[in-house]
Design a protein around this motif. Structure first.
Motif, PDB file in Angstrom:
ATOM      1  N   MET A 161      44.613  46.037  40.198  1.00  0.00           N
ATOM      2  CA  MET A 161      45.305  46.425  40.559  1.00  0.00           C
ATOM      3  C   MET A 161      43.857  46.651  42.230  1.00  0.00           C
ATOM      4  N   ALA A 162      43.011  47.489  41.269  1.00  0.00           N
ATOM      5  CA  ALA A 162      41.777  47.529  42.403  1.00  0.00           C
ATOM      6  C   ALA A 162      40.869  46.230  43.061  1.00  0.00           C
ATOM      7  N   LEU A 163      40.984  45.737  42.447  1.00  0.00           N
ATOM      8  CA  LEU A 163      40.093  44.011  42.743  1.00  0.00           C
ATOM      9  C   LEU A 163      41.297  43.400  43.986  1.00  0.00           C
ATOM     10  N   ALA A 164      42.550  43.528  43.871  1.00  0.00           N
ATOM     11  CA  ALA A 164      43.280  43.348  43.863  1.00  0.00           C
ATOM     12  C   ALA A 164      43.684  43.476  45.430  1.00  0.00           C
ATOM     13  N   ASN A 165      43.365  45.829  46.043  1.00  0.00           N
ATOM     14  CA  ASN A 165      43.535  45.589  47.322  1.00  0.00           C
ATOM     15  C   ASN A 165      42.367  45.002  48.027  1.00  0.00           C
ATOM     16  N   LEU A 166      40.800  45.275  47.440  1.00  0.00           N
ATOM     17  CA  LEU A 166      40.182  43.879  48.076  1.00  0.00           C
ATOM     18  C   LEU A 166      39.684  42.668  48.429  1.00  0.00           C
ATOM     19  N   ASP A 167      40.185  41.949  47.289  1.00  0.00           N
ATOM     20  CA  ASP A 167      40.007  40.471  47.982  1.00  0.00           C
ATOM     21  C   ASP A 167      40.663  39.705  48.826  1.00  0.00           C
ATOM     22  N   GLY A 168      39.685  39.228  49.958  1.00  0.00           N
ATOM     23  CA  GLY A 168      40.166  38.598  50.637  1.00  0.00           C
ATOM     24  C   GLY A 168      40.210  39.456  52.318  1.00  0.00           C
ATOM     25  N   GLU A 169      40.345  41.020  51.566  1.00  0.00           N
ATOM     26  CA  GLU A 169      40.211  42.121  53.493  1.00  0.00           C
ATOM     27  C   GLU A 169      39.225  42.225  53.697  1.00  0.00           C
ATOM     28  N   TYR A 170      38.346  43.160  51.985  1.00  0.00           N
ATOM     29  CA  TYR A 170      37.501  43.428  52.522  1.00  0.00           C
ATOM     30  C   TYR A 170      36.086  42.305  51.636  1.00  0.00           C
ATOM     31  N   ALA A 171      36.183  42.051  50.804  1.00  0.00           N
ATOM     32  CA  ALA A 171      35.153  41.390  49.058  1.00  0.00           C
ATOM     33  C   ALA A 171      35.922  40.080  49.268  1.00  0.00           C
ATOM     34  N   THR A 172      34.777  39.403  48.743  1.00  0.00           N
ATOM     35  CA  THR A 172      35.179  37.939  47.800  1.00  0.00           C
ATOM     36  C   THR A 172      35.398  38.669  46.431  1.00  0.00           C
ATOM     37  N   ILE A 173      35.967  38.501  45.514  1.00  0.00           N
ATOM     38  CA  ILE A 173      35.742  38.913  43.943  1.00  0.00           C
ATOM     39  C   ILE A 173      35.427  37.666  43.186  1.00  0.00           C
ATOM     40  N   MET A 174      34.394  37.833  42.788  1.00  0.00           N
ATOM     41  CA  MET A 174      33.295  36.187  41.788  1.00  0.00           C
ATOM     42  C   MET A 174      33.343  36.741  40.495  1.00  0.00           C
ATOM     43  N   GLN A 175      33.096  36.564  39.663  1.00  0.00           N
ATOM     44  CA  GLN A 175      32.563  36.301  38.214  1.00  0.00           C
ATOM     45  C   GLN A 175      31.316  36.418  38.253  1.00  0.00           C
ATOM     46  N   THR A 176      30.802  36.721  36.809  1.00  0.00           N
ATOM     47  CA  THR A 176      28.757  36.908  37.278  1.00  0.00           C
ATOM     48  C   THR A 176      28.380  35.145  37.198  1.00  0.00           C
ATOM     49  N   GLY A 177      29.217  34.218  35.931  1.00  0.00           N
ATOM     50  CA  GLY A 177      28.715  32.549  35.935  1.00  0.00           C
ATOM     51  C   GLY A 177      28.409  31.983  37.677  1.00  0.00           C
ATOM     52  N   GLN A 178      29.431  32.916  38.778  1.00  0.00           N
ATOM     53  CA  GLN A 178      29.312  32.005  39.928  1.00  0.00           C
ATOM     54  C   GLN A 178      27.882  32.887  40.087  1.00  0.00           C
ATOM     55  N   VAL A 179      28.414  33.874  40.278  1.00  0.00           N
ATOM     56  CA  VAL A 179      26.974  34.955  41.372  1.00  0.00           C
ATOM     57  C   VAL A 179      25.972  34.464  41.291  1.00  0.00           C
ATOM     58  N   LEU A 180      25.868  34.007  39.590  1.00  0.00           N
ATOM     59  CA  LEU A 180      24.548  33.613  39.096  1.00  0.00           C
ATOM     60  C   LEU A 180      24.444  31.582  39.622  1.00  0.00           C
ATOM     61  N   GLU A 181      25.077  31.327  39.620  1.00  0.00           N
ATOM     62  CA  GLU A 181      25.029  30.054  39.910  1.00  0.00           C
ATOM     63  C   GLU A 181      24.351  29.793  41.441  1.00  0.00           C
ATOM     64  N   ALA A 182      25.687  30.687  42.097  1.00  0.00           N
ATOM     65  CA  ALA A 182      25.545  30.905  44.142  1.00  0.00           C
ATOM     66  C   ALA A 182      23.395  30.976  44.373  1.00  0.00           C
ATOM     67  N   LEU A 183      23.467  32.526  43.034  1.00  0.00           N
ATOM     68  CA  LEU A 183      21.617  32.823  43.427  1.00  0.00           C
ATOM     69  C   LEU A 183      20.752  31.347  43.008  1.00  0.00           C
ATOM     70  N   ALA A 184      21.261  30.766  41.842  1.00  0.00           N
ATOM     71  CA  ALA A 184      20.174  29.865  42.023  1.00  0.00           C
ATOM     72  C   ALA A 184      20.193  28.450  42.466  1.00  0.00           C
ATOM     73  N   ALA A 185      21.010  28.190  44.031  1.00  0.00           N
ATOM     74  CA  ALA A 185      21.568  27.254  44.667  1.00  0.00           C
ATOM     75  C   ALA A 185      20.203  28.018  45.772  1.00  0.00           C
ATOM     76  N   THR A 186      20.380  29.514  45.975  1.00  0.00           N
ATOM     77  CA  THR A 186      19.464  29.736  47.130  1.00  0.00           C
ATOM     78  C   THR A 186      18.438  29.680  47.003  1.00  0.00           C
ATOM     79  N   ARG A 187      17.658  29.651  46.054  1.00  0.00           N
ATOM     80  CA  ARG A 187      16.520  30.087  44.954  1.00  0.00           C
ATOM     81  C   ARG A 187      16.302  28.157  45.307  1.00  0.00           C
ATOM     82  N   GLN A 188      16.503  26.891  45.936  1.00  0.00           N
ATOM     83  CA  GLN A 188      16.156  26.165  45.375  1.00  0.00           C
ATOM     84  C   GLN A 188      15.804  25.178  46.516  1.00  0.00           C
TER      85      GLN A 188
END
Length: 188
Positions: A161-188
């Protein structure tokens, strides 16, 4: 290369792991936070460790109590930036917004505890202040709690419920794997 978002680690203190706490969800959250912390350190990214310091002398988060200390595996390195708060929202009375703005940081990745309290409060303010904010669902957790009607809600329900309160209005909800992939992409 695009500036990395700041990793904001909220309230990963020893008191959050005390056995006297109610049941929680995401038993692997600390492992996910550690993976993100390691990746941020390897990338030379900005990490902000936030801890709750209670104003109530009987609290496990009262300064000097073992519960107020950072969990060993997630403790800041010497010289790391530490913010102390005494309300759930890490932006209130801490100077966090100014600290981030002075450094030109406009994107945040938020992890920690508790999804429905300090994480949600901080993410709401971050979104309202215009920060591009991500909350990492599997790197946060909640405790079971009774709702306003008195129904006991599982930690998983409280978390969702807390994540639903945030999603799309205050924040984007991600998973660790997605964040690590995005981090790796910014370093290329």
């Amino acid at each position: 290369m695009r500036t990395l978002p700041a990793l904001i680690i909220i309230d990963m203190q020893k008191g959050m792991a005390f056995p006297s706490n109610p049941p929680r969800n995401n038993p692997d959250a600390e492992d996910h936070i550690a993976a993100l912390l390691g990746a941020w350190r390897d990338a030379g990214g900005t990490v902000v460790h936030v801890r709750h310091m209670s104003l109530s002398p009987g609290s496990v988060f009262w300064p000097g109590q073992p519960g107020a200390e950072f969990q060993d595996a997630l403790a800041p390195l010497p010289g790391a930036h530490v913010m102390e708060k005494n309300v759930p929202d890490a932006f209130i009375n801490t100077g966090l917004e100014r600290w981030l703005r002075v450094r030109g940081i406009e994107r945040l990745v938020i992890v920690g505890i508790s999804t429905n309290n300090s994480v949600e409060a901080t993410a709401r303010t971050a979104g309202n202040l215009g920060f591009d904010t991500q909350v990492v669902a599997d790197a946060t957790f909640a405790f079971e709690k009774r709702d306003y009607a008195g129904t006991l809600r599982s930690a998983g329900e409280v978390h969702a419920m807390a994540l639903a309160n945030l999603d799309g209005e205050y924040a984007t909800i991600m998973q660790t794997g997605q964040v690590l992939e995005a981090l790796a992409a910014t370093r290329q």
